[in-house]
Design an enzyme around this catalytic site. Structure first.
Site, PDB file in Angstrom:
ATOM      1  N   LYS A 123      18.987  56.301  34.097  1.00 56.65           N
ATOM      2  CA  LYS A 123      19.681  56.507  32.818  1.00 56.65           C
ATOM      3  C   LYS A 123      19.039  57.740  32.177  1.00 56.65           C
ATOM      4  O   LYS A 123      18.517  57.703  31.052  1.00 56.65           O
ATOM      5  CB  LYS A 123      19.537  55.241  31.953  1.00 56.65           C
ATOM      6  CG  LYS A 123      20.370  55.215  30.684  1.00 56.65           C
ATOM      7  CD  LYS A 123      21.860  55.053  30.933  1.00 56.65           C
ATOM      8  CE  LYS A 123      22.616  55.211  29.612  1.00 56.65           C
ATOM      9  NZ  LYS A 123      24.074  55.312  29.794  1.00 56.65           N
ATOM     10  N   ASP A 134      25.209  53.051  34.321  1.00 53.72           N
ATOM     11  CA  ASP A 134      26.494  52.476  33.864  1.00 53.72           C
ATOM     12  C   ASP A 134      27.617  52.908  34.812  1.00 53.72           C
ATOM     13  O   ASP A 134      28.463  52.105  35.210  1.00 53.72           O
ATOM     14  CB  ASP A 134      26.795  52.854  32.399  1.00 53.72           C
ATOM     15  CG  ASP A 134      26.595  54.330  32.094  1.00 53.72           C
ATOM     16  OD1 ASP A 134      26.066  55.082  32.951  1.00 53.72           O
ATOM     17  OD2 ASP A 134      26.971  54.753  30.982  1.00 53.72           O
ATOM     18  N   ASP A 182      22.760  41.764  41.849  1.00 50.81           N
ATOM     19  CA  ASP A 182      23.649  40.611  41.622  1.00 50.81           C
ATOM     20  C   ASP A 182      25.102  41.063  41.664  1.00 50.81           C
ATOM     21  O   ASP A 182      25.970  40.384  42.213  1.00 50.81           O
ATOM     22  CB  ASP A 182      23.374  39.941  40.261  1.00 50.81           C
ATOM     23  CG  ASP A 182      22.373  38.791  40.365  1.00 50.81           C
ATOM     24  OD1 ASP A 182      21.499  38.851  41.252  1.00 50.81           O
ATOM     25  OD2 ASP A 182      22.466  37.835  39.567  1.00 50.81           O
TER      26      ASP A 182
HETATM   27 MG    MG Z   1      17.967  38.910  39.821  1.00 47.57          MG
END
Ligand code: MG
Ligand code: IPM
Length: 358
Positions: free
Chosen positions: A192, A224, A252
């Site tokens: 970032k 992002d 994830d």
């Molecule tokens: Mg995790």
């Protein structure tokens, strides 16, 4: 006969159910190649707290450090939610990563053709995706100080510190470039840098390291945008290099390309021989004891152990092939169940995968 000592830290919730299946599959590999795997079990997480009032007992650390590799299930259970932060089960995970200096976390997200249709995304987008997230694991806002919650200006105030030494960035960048050399020779460094000083240093050091890897293509992406691009066009990525917190979140997200958190393994490596292998999913305490949880992530984690710690690449391939054959034959745990397939329990699918090691 080759012999490997494995510290087995099943942990909480469904941790034991999934590591039991991984052990079964390792035994099948042992039989095939006349190799012996010795397992030393220790407690970690909530179960360790119940026994010793700490989630990460000294004995567990000692066994892990002496072993040839560590296989971990998962930690955490709602019943520990009210414990003070220093003794919560998750603290054990952070603690063992730090104690063993496991700074390099490899999280592959591979969409196998057998399962393309279970992804919530369109098949054309996810088919043949093969991304390796290389996540820094022992620094960043996870471990930075000062941190705390206190009263300032008559109200509660909380703070953490996002920070990296250049040496920490350099070594994880080297890991990512080395991994990329074994793959499609592309690294995308995610940060970032439009906002954070930490990310500006990150970019500077990654660029510097890339000079020694001229054969690997380096690109940069803001986090992002990376979150969006992973969904829009995951096939553009080969290796994603990123820090601890961004890697936690993006991995994830990447798991959903494959359709289930229950499919993704991980390896956490140090600069020496110490290494820990664990599924990226949590302990799923609601599924505990029901024989329904998916052990494939744990089984593939054992596969990564064979490849990265013991250099038995062919045994890793055996495990991937056994998993894929099992899926091709229609066996499915509940999380990846589809019409016309055979709903299969945790220990049954573990048996079938072991039998497919031939
Ligand atoms: Mg995790
Ligand atoms: C992970 C987990 C852990 C992390 C938690 C349980 C501390 O989410 O391994 O991704 O944030 O690293």
């Amino acid at each position: 006969m080759n012999k490997y000592n494995i510290a087995l830290l099943a942990g909480d919730g469904t941790g034991k159910e999934v590591t039991d299946e991984a052990v079964k599959v390792l035994k099948a590999i042992g039989n095939k190649y006349s190799t012996e795997f010795d397992f030393q079990e220790e407690l970690i997480g909530g179960c360790a707290y119940d026994e010793y009032k700490t989630p990460l007992p000294e004995k567990t650390i000692r066994t892990a450090k002496q072993a040839d590799a560590v296989l971990l299930g998962a930690v955490g259970d709602w019943k520990y939610d009210k414990l003070p932060p220093e003794v919560r089960p998750e603290r054990a995970l952070l603690g063992i990563r730090k104690e063993l200096n496991l700074f390099a976390n490899l999280r592959p997200a591979i969409v196998y053709p057998e399962l393309t249709s279970i992804s919530p995304l369109k098949e054309a987008i996810v088919s043949d995706t093969d991304v390796m997230i290389v996540r820094e694991l022992t620094g960043d806002v996870y471990f930075g100080t000062p941190k705390g919650i206190e009263i300032r200006n008559n109200e509660k105030y909380a703070y953490n510190n996002m920070c990296y030494y250049e040496s920490e960035i350099r070594r994880i960048a080297q890991t990512a470039f080395n991994v990329a050399r074994q793959r499609n020779k592309k690294v995308c460094s995610v940060d970032k840098a439009n906002v954070l000083d930490v990310s500006r240093l990150w970019r500077e050091i990654v660029t510097e390291v890339s000079q020694e890897y001229k054969d690997v293509e380096l690109t940069y992406m803001y986090v992002d945008n990376a979150a969006m691009q992973l969904i829009r066009n995951p096939k553009q990525f080969d290796v994603i290099l990123t820090g601890n917190i961004f890697g936690d979140i993006l991995s994830d997200e990447a798991s959903m390309l494959t359709g289930s958190l229950g499919l993704l393994p991980s390896a956490s490596l140090s600069d020496g021989n110490l290494a820990l292998y664990e599924p990226i999913h949590g302990s799923a305490p609601d599924l505990k004891g029901k024989n329904t949880v998916n052990p494939i992530a744990a089984i593939l984690s054992a596969g990564m152990m064979l490849k990265y710690s013991f250099k038995l690449d062919y045994a890793y391939d055996d495990i991937v092939n056994a998993v894929r054959k099992t899926l091709r034959d229609g066996f499915r745990t509940a999380d990846i169940m589809q019409n016309g397939m055979k709903l299969t329990g945790t220990s049954q699918i573990g048996d079938i995968i072991s039998q497919n090691i031939i």
